[in-house]
Design a protein around this motif. Structure first.
Motif: not given
Length: 340
Positions: A163, A165, A168, A278, A295, A326
């Motif tokens: 994803v 990261n 996000g 998350d 995610q 995300t």
């Protein structure tokens, strides 16, 4: 008296052939005439001969088994990933063997070697992300299908599903800055791990873009467990000038931070704002509900498994680099600072 199980020698004797011929017919290697093969098969059925078919299939790589090595299987994120991979593996008629590296490179290497000895057909791995990736490159060199999940490994060119990261984390910190926060804490795990490095990078880039100097006093490092995150959060917020907000890099750390704040009598969002990377089940059961970077966990495992089975069925194309976006889900755990 218990009857002894039939042996290959017994089958060969009844069929009036050599043991080598019987072995070729029963194990499907080499040439055996149709009439002879039928005679051997009939003898085996009459005697109830079973042979060690499992061991033979494992050695030849014929069993429909794939391997999966994840970080910490107790982490809800990895538990969900494992579940989704296993469901899709069943749809493709395969079984799944799961191992947990516990984020230790030596254990990852040992697990992979053990599974390779079983001639498992393909692997999905969440690498510990240390520099030594020869064990993963070895799979690529041997044309064993390999899909990296959640993280990538330096120098290993294979399929991967991750994803964004960094993006996000940047969105989370930008939101905190937009709400007037400048002392923004970061609760992160080991920097060996790819996701932790990327999420810290997103944190720092958002600060830099807003002209806020990075301050090591605003950062706490913890193992990715609730218990360690409690201790790290208490240390971070026991400073003379603590952060006014906190960004945590995974759901276990978010839960640890929540427990720490409760034990310290710190109110969310009145005393401190909180965003976690998350989503997790309890995030909507707390008061207030927790703002998170979500995610698409339900897609990550299934996508990785689908890519693996495409490789196993012969799909030949350059390695696929799949990266999911995300989403910042705003709830009630962030308050606006005065003067903004």
């Amino acid at each position: 008296m218990v009857q002894k199980p039939a042996t290959l020698k017994d089958v060969a004797a009844l069929a009036n052939v050599s043991r080598a011929t019987a072995a070729r017919a029963l194990n499907s290697y080499g040439y055996v005439g149709d009439e002879t093969a039928q005679k051997i098969q009939a003898a085996a059925e009459k005697l109830g001969y079973r042979g060690n078919r499992l061991a033979q299939a494992l050695r030849s790589g014929q069993l429909p088994i794939v391997g999966c090595i994840l970080g910490d299987i107790q982490n809800p994120f990895f538990a969900r990933i494992a579940h989704d991979i296993e469901v899709l593996a069943r749809e493709f008629g395969h079984n799944l063997i799961i191992g947990s590296s516990e984020e230790e490179l030596a254990q990852e290497i040992s697990l992979l070697a053990s599974l390779r000895s079983l001639s498992i057909r393909g692997f999905i791995v969440a690498p510990t992300s240390e520099g030594n990736n020869a064990h993963l490159q070895g799979l690529v060199d041997e044309n064993v299908p390999l899909v990296l999940i959640d993280r990538v490994a330096e120098g290993v060119d294979c399929d991967s599903v991750v994803v964004d990261n960094e993006g996000g984390a940047r969105k989370a910190v930008e939101y905190l800055i937009g709400m007037g926060h400048t002392r923004i804490g970061l609760l992160q795990d080991d920097m060996r791990i790819f996701t932790s490095r990327e999420r810290r990078s997103g944190y720092r880039s958002a600060l830099a873009a807003a002209g806020i100097a990075a301050d090591d006093r605003m950062v706490a490092v913890s193992q990715s467990t609730v218990e360690h995150a409690v201790d790290a959060t208490i240390r971070l917020f026991s400073q003379k000038t603590p952060p006014t907000s906190l960004f945590t890099v995974d759901s276990l750390m978010t839960q640890g931070a929540l427990l720490a704040f409760r034990s310290m009598g710190v109110s969310i969002p009145h005393d401190v704002s909180l965003i976690g990377f998350d989503d997790f089940n309890l995030a909507t059961f707390t008061d207030p509900q927790i703002t998170v970077v979500s995610q698409p966990v339900s897609e990550i495992g299934r996508t990785a498994a689908r890519v693996l089975f495409e490789r196993l069925t012969g799909k030949d194309e350059p390695p696929r680099k799949i990266r999911f976006e995300t989403k910042l889900i705003v709830r009630g755990s962030v308050s606006r600072r005065g003067g903004v």
